[in-house]
Design a protein around this motif. Structure first.
Motif, PDB file in Angstrom:
ATOM      1  N   ARG A 101      39.200 -61.469-113.351  1.00  0.00           N
ATOM      2  CA  ARG A 101      40.065 -62.359-112.581  1.00  0.00           C
ATOM      3  C   ARG A 101      39.499 -62.507-111.184  1.00  0.00           C
ATOM      4  O   ARG A 101      38.865 -61.591-110.667  1.00  0.00           O
ATOM      5  N   GLN A 120      43.681 -73.088-110.502  1.00  0.00           N
ATOM      6  CA  GLN A 120      43.851 -72.267-111.687  1.00  0.00           C
ATOM      7  C   GLN A 120      45.068 -72.667-112.516  1.00  0.00           C
ATOM      8  O   GLN A 120      45.016 -72.687-113.738  1.00  0.00           O
ATOM      9  N   ASN A 121      46.195 -72.940-111.892  1.00  0.00           N
ATOM     10  CA  ASN A 121      47.400 -73.212-112.679  1.00  0.00           C
ATOM     11  C   ASN A 121      47.981 -74.598-112.410  1.00  0.00           C
ATOM     12  O   ASN A 121      49.017 -74.934-112.977  1.00  0.00           O
ATOM     13  N   GLN A 285      47.735 -66.388-117.973  1.00  0.00           N
ATOM     14  CA  GLN A 285      46.306 -66.697-117.793  1.00  0.00           C
ATOM     15  C   GLN A 285      45.416 -65.685-118.482  1.00  0.00           C
ATOM     16  O   GLN A 285      45.754 -64.538-118.604  1.00  0.00           O
TER      17      GLN A 285
END
Length: 285
Positions: A101, A120-121, A285
């Motif tokens: 990560r 990322q999201n 994730q």
């Protein structure tokens, strides 16, 4: 590879750097930040530096040098502990499989810094302090003690780290509380929960005279449960059971904030909703 550091040594290191009045606990270790360790180290190193010992008698100089070396050792111990913890968070996913990560972004501490779209999201990370929705959490006595403790310009100003957070970490990375405020709340949380010896007596695991023996034999910074195991009064399983009940019975972090009138109930609920949304996203994730 970093060696495992005993809890007793970690507690000792925290007391050396942060002071013996801090009431160090496992929760405090969870909230340790590199910035807080370095800040405390700089202060202690200046207070104990050998240059301040010039002109003193030999015994006093020797004591001063030992204190300075203790500060150095405590600093290195806590940094090593954080490196080990960070490595575990980066390399291992929920099921123990290797998983990389991104490291959390460094705190920019820039006036007027705003957050950007998360690649990322795909969601925008809103920060309560910058948007003005919730005021920074500053303890009343902090404003009287020192302007630097209550200075909102020293609060974190950046994006939330892309990893699972504890609620206190979430407040810190949202720019709502500094590490001193979080440490004080953890101290309140610890002092208001039932003591381990009290729970052991209530559950019939040991008698009052055995509790007194544990307390008499307990060394500074050594946990009650560890001392009880060394004396053969409690088993490892019994200590785990007691710690579970102690943690379950202590007040929640957010409850203390509301009881101390630091935030309102609606503000707490809004923070909890955002906090849970963040951790759910990181888990996916």
């Amino acid at each position: 590879m970093e060696q495992r550091i005993s809890e007793t040594k970690l507690f000792w290191s925290c007391e050396i750097l942060f002071g013996s009045d801090l009431n160090v606990s496992r929760q405090f270790l969870d909230y340790l930040q590199t910035g807080g360790i370095k800040s405390a180290y700089r202060k202690r190193a200046m207070e104990t530096h050998p240059d301040r010992l010039i002109g003193l008698d030999l015994p006093l100089r020797k004591q001063g040098i030992e204190r300075f070396h203790a500060v150095q050792e405590a600093y290195e111990t806590l940094l090593s502990f954080l490196r080990t913890k960070e490595t575990c968070q980066i390399l291992h996913g929920k099921n123990g499989a290797a998983k990389m990560r991104p490291n959390p972004p460094a705190s920019p501490f820039r006036q007027g810094h705003t957050c950007s779209q998360s690649a990322q999201n795909g969601t925008r990370q809103d920060f309560f302090y910058h948007s003005g929705k919730i005021r920074p959490i500053i303890l009343p006595d902090e404003t009287r003690r020192s302007h630097s403790y209550a200075n909102t310009e020293n609060l974190y100003r950046g994006q939330l780290p892309l990893r699972h957070l504890l609620f206190g970490h979430f407040l810190y990375y949202s720019g709502l509380a500094n590490w001193r405020t979080i440490a004080r709340i953890l101290t309140w949380q610890k002092t208001e929960r039932p003591r381990l010896g009290e729970l052991a007596r209530r559950f019939g695991m040991c008698r009052q005279e055995e509790i007194a023996s544990i307390l008499n034999a307990r060394k500074p910074c050594r946990p009650f449960g560890e001392t009880a195991q060394m004396l053969g009064i409690l088993t490892e399983h019994q200590v785990r059971v007691l710690l579970f009940h102690q943690q379950r019975m202590q007040k929640k972090f957010g409850t203390i904030l509301v009881e101390k009138n630091l935030i309102s109930k609606p503000e707490l609920q809004e923070l909890l909703d955002r906090f849970q949304d963040h951790n759910v996203t990181m888990q996916a994730q």
